[in-house]
Motif scaffolding. Structure first.
Motif, mmCIF file in Angstrom:
data_model
loop_
_atom_site.group_PDB
_atom_site.id
_atom_site.type_symbol
_atom_site.label_atom_id
_atom_site.label_comp_id
_atom_site.label_asym_id
_atom_site.label_seq_id
_atom_site.Cartn_x
_atom_site.Cartn_y
_atom_site.Cartn_z
ATOM 1 N N LEU A 670 31.256 -37.179 -22.604
ATOM 2 C CA LEU A 670 31.901 -38.162 -22.097
ATOM 3 C C LEU A 670 31.303 -39.582 -22.093
ATOM 4 N N GLU A 673 30.996 -40.802 -25.701
ATOM 5 C CA GLU A 673 32.203 -41.383 -26.122
ATOM 6 C C GLU A 673 32.571 -42.621 -25.474
ATOM 7 N N ARG A 777 37.214 -39.156 -15.358
ATOM 8 C CA ARG A 777 37.299 -39.327 -16.379
ATOM 9 C C ARG A 777 37.834 -37.932 -17.245
ATOM 10 N N GLN A 778 38.025 -37.018 -16.819
ATOM 11 C CA GLN A 778 38.231 -35.714 -17.453
ATOM 12 C C GLN A 778 39.555 -35.096 -16.793
#
Length: 839
Positions: A670, A673, A777-778
């Motif tokens: 993460l 990215e 974020r996920q």
């Protein structure tokens, strides 16, 4: 003098070379470039009495070109026109045009980089892209730049088919001149494609017989190699019976020049020839009387494998350029016919050009010549640069042969090797054989290795070939030409060795010295039998090789293999030529090939670490003795090597540790990215294996058996890879569990991406959005389960599920689980882990 198509471009060629120092000439077969161009340029002012050197890729073509040029002048070879080829030369004091083969030019450049007295260098048939031609061009361009400022050497590249634009760019945008040529029409007759595993000989024989009946004139038959030529020759001889008007003539590079001449000379009156040829007949020779070509469409190409250090013969489809060249042989003198044993559709699938030899060849000779020149490949100009892997392999071999220092510079021995016209292996054999007092045997062995096997099919033992060469036995009729060539080459080698220092061994005639000489040339091919009397041997380079059929040498526990290789469809290397070997020689004349290694490794059968001192030749172990008092760092390094070889599964991983690894990997991904960097370490299996010395080796002190790995506290070792405060952050951002609306704490599964939350549907009532981790974020992937914990839906969009899918799911579940709570509006319902929510 007869008019030829090339005559039309000669004025332009003269002008181009008068104003430039380079030119590229394209002319199809039969245009007359080989016999017209040198003569047309001989009296040019810029040549000023200097000579012309013209390169031909093959000996037969070089001699034939010189003879044709001399006949045009009404002279004999050796006057104005001469030639130099291997084992033969005819030049005189008045010679101004000299036709040479490429290896001879390379040696001349090394002796005289400026090529003093040479005004024009012509590369004929450059499209064949031989390794020697590419090397000679690179060296001549370098020598010209360094030494020919006042009167630059002019260079002309010419061929029937060229990648003209690439060559022009290589030569500084040199002008390209093209001759349209003159070729009579050639009718194409297509066949069907060969099937995998089909033998080509029956089809070829059938087509030849058909062409003999349907067409007039002589035939030129293109076959991939000598084996096919022999088989087709035999089958045609049987099929033609008593038809004495048809002459069968093989033509390949290993025939002596007289036999090659017989193939290209006109057929006697009233007779027809069937010439069975390899690709030697593609461009550089005119075979008189041919108006029919039969083309199998195949060529046998040697390919060097840097991984094994061996050259294999691959039979492959020819290029479109080669197919055009071959067909053109039928239209040189009159309209002709070409039988192509493949389809018109296949023709369009052929590669445009064949690969350059430099891209697939053994580069040991090239590397030696570049070291002698004092350059690396990137300091020269190439059309195709030598591949780095093959070049590194070549340098490694030269270091083993004592030709190069570790820094790549040439040793005195390497200088002597480079001056001999032989492959570096053979040159090393000759020089070391001379120093041992074995020069006569060394020259004979070198000659045998430099020619095609003179006793094909007569077993692999090289001793039998030496007997023939020494004259103790008479060669069979078919082998006499090869024996004579080998004797001539041996005499030539003896001439090169004159004046070399000589130190005699006690028994120079003893047969065991054959194995010693071969081991000097092929240190990587010393071979030990895997089991007594067996066909398979293990080589010093770590590879395996075997006899394809029973051979007398299988009685020998040690061999040196001079010729081996594999062909398509063969899994193992086959032994073709070898000699027995006495390993006692490693204690004396071959001591430099032996290295002593302190080896710490695992005994796979016993599961314990063993330490021993080994005497090794390459990968072969000559002797071993136990080592005591192991160095701790060496011992733990051996354990690290074992883990690296066997993999991380050797360590006591648990599912929980694999989940930890996946959680860290998720957060690292993460970050990467989002920003391209990450504070989270790479804990993938690949990274862990690469860094074993840093994170695992310090903990291996108590491991002495394979079973001890299970006692490692792997969790603590692995967790130490996260510096503070990352362990705490890991639990916050990638938690083990998530609490759902029912109050249950559900474990997340990080083994997939995104992580999976498998939860009963009823426990999510009242939850509007899909849960997120990693600071939002996920999104997790929801596996929604029935009351029996069977999956009913997979989603990352819970809101959409409630809105569009829940009603259908509810209808199904309500029928199957009527005692459970299935509200109409799940967003206002109470989540429950029970059958019904509490009242």
């Amino acid at each position: 003098m007869n008019s030829l198509p090339i005559d039309e471009v000669l004025p332009a060629l003269r002008t181009a070379l008068a104003t430039r120092h380079e030119a590229v000439l394209e002319a199809p077969p039969g245009a007359g470039k080989t016999t017209r161009v040198p003569l047309a340029l001989l009296d040019q002012d810029w040549l000023a009495g200097q000579t012309i050197l013209m390169l031909e890729p093959r000996r037969l073509a070089a001699r034939a070109a010189a003879e044709r040029l001399a006949s045009e002048l009404g002279e004999k070879v050796g006057e104005t026109v001469g030639y130099r080829i291997r084992l033969d030369s005819k030049v005189g004091p008045r010679t101004r045009i000299e036709v040479v083969t490429e290896g001879i030019l390379t040696r001349r450049l090394q002796d005289d980089p400026a090529l003093e007295g040479v005004g024009l260098l012509i590369f004929d048939e450059f499209h064949e892209r031989s390794l020697d031609a590419d090397l000679a061009l690179a060296l001549s361009l370098s020598g010209r730049e360094l030494f020919r400022d006042e009167q630059p050497l002019k260079i002309l590249l010419m061929s029937a088919t060229l990648e003209g634009e690439r060559l022009s760019t290589l030569l500084g945008d040199a002008p390209i001149l093209r001759s349209e040529g003159r070729m009579y029409p050639v009718t194409q007759r297509w066949g069907r494609p060969f099937q995998p595993g089909e033998f080509i000989e029956p089809r070829v024989v059938q087509t030849v017989l058909e062409a003999l009946n349907d067409e007039s004139g002589s035939l030129l038959v293109f076959l991939p190699g000598q084996a096919e030529i022999r088989r087709v020759h035999q089958q045609l001889a049987e099929a033609l019976g008593e038809r004495s008007e048809i002459l069968l003539c093989p033509l390949h590079g290993e025939l002596d020049l007289a036999a090659q001449r017989a193939a290209i000379d006109p057929a006697p009156s009233g007779k027809r020839k069937v010439v069975l040829a390899t690709n030697i007949a593609e461009t550089s020779l005119t075979i008189n009387g041919v108006r029919v070509v039969v083309d199998a469409g195949l060529a046998r190409v040697p390919r060097f494998d840097p991984g094994s250090g061996m050259t294999r013969l691959d039979t492959q489809r020819i290029s479109r350029a080669s197919a055009t060249q071959r067909a053109g042989r039928a239209g040189r003198l009159e309209p002709g016919v070409c039988y192509r044993l493949w389809s018109a559709d296949q023709q369009e699938q052929l590669a445009a050009y064949a690969s350059a030899e430099i891209l697939q060849a053994d580069l040991a000779g090239l590397a030696l010549q570049l070291a002698r020149w004092g350059v690396t490949p990137n300091q020269l100009v190439w059309l195709d640069a030598p591949p780095s892997a093959a070049y590194a392999q070549a340098q490694d071999l030269l270091v083993r042969l004592g030709a190069l220092n570790d820094d790549g510079s040439l040793t005195r021995h390497g200088q002597a090797m480079a001056e001999l016209p032989a492959h570096p292996r053979i040159a090393h054999l000759l020089l070391r054989g001379q120093s041992l007092g074995l020069a006569p045997m060394a020259c004979n062995v070198a000659a045998l290795l430099g020619e095609r096997d003179i006793l094909r099919g007569a077993g692999a033992d090289l001793h039998s070939r030496l007997v023939l060469l020494g004259g103790e036995e008479r060669a069979a009729r078919g082998a006499q030409g090869g024996v004579q060539r080998a004797r001539q080459l041996a005499r030539q080698y003896r001439g090169y060795l004159r004046g070399q220092p000589e130190a005699a061994v006690a028994d120079p005639e003893h047969p065991r010295w054959l194995g010693a000489l071969l081991a000097l040339a092929y240190p990587d091919r010393v071979a030990q039998q895997r089991r007594p009397g067996g066909a398979e041997y293990r080589l010093a380079n770590g590879r395996a090789a075997l006899f394809s059929e029973t051979d007398s040498l299988m009685k020998q526990p040690w061999l040196v293999i001079a010729d081996l290789g594999s062909r398509q469809g063969q899994r193992e290397e086959r032994i073709y030529l070898a000699a027995d070997f006495d390993p006692v020689l490693f204690d004396s004349v071959l001591a430099e090939q032996v290295r002593q290694v302190d080896q710490l490794d695992w005994d796979e059968r016993e599961g314990v670490l063993r330490a021993e001192r080994q005497r090794k030749v390459g990968e072969l172990v000559l002797s071993r003795e136990p080592l005591s008092g192991l160095d701790e760092s060496a011992r733990t390094q051996a354990l690290v090597n074992l883990v690296r070889r066997k993999g991380l599964e050797l360590l006591p991983w648990t599912p929980e540790l694999r989940q930890w690894q996946a959680r860290v990997a998720l957060l690292r991904q993460l970050d990467l990215e989002a920003t391209g960097t990450s504070q989270w370490p790479d804990v993938s299996d690949g990274a862990l294996l690469k860094g074993l010395e840093q994170w695992l080796q310090p903990y291996l002190g108590k491991v002495s058996r394979l079973s001890h790995f299970a006692n490692l506290e792997l969790a603590g070792i692995i967790h130490n890879l996260l510096p503070w405060p990352l362990p705490q952050r890991l639990d916050e951002l990638a938690p083990h569990h998530l609490t759902v609306p029912s109050g249950s704490s559900i474990r997340l599964d990080y083994s997939e991406h995104p992580p999976i939350l498998a939860v009963r549907l009823q426990e999510l009532f009242g939850l509007a959005q899909t849960p997120r981790i990693a600071g939002g974020r996920q999104v997790v992937k929801l596996h929604l389960l029935s009351p029996a914990r069977r999956p009913v839906q997979v989603t990352q969009d819970l809101a959409n599920f409630w809105r569009s899918t829940y009603a259908e799911v509810k209808k199904d579940l309500k029928g199957r689980y009527p005692k459970h709570y299935w509200p109409d509006d799940p967003l206002i319902a109470e989540a429950t882990a029970r059958v019904k929510p509490r009242k």
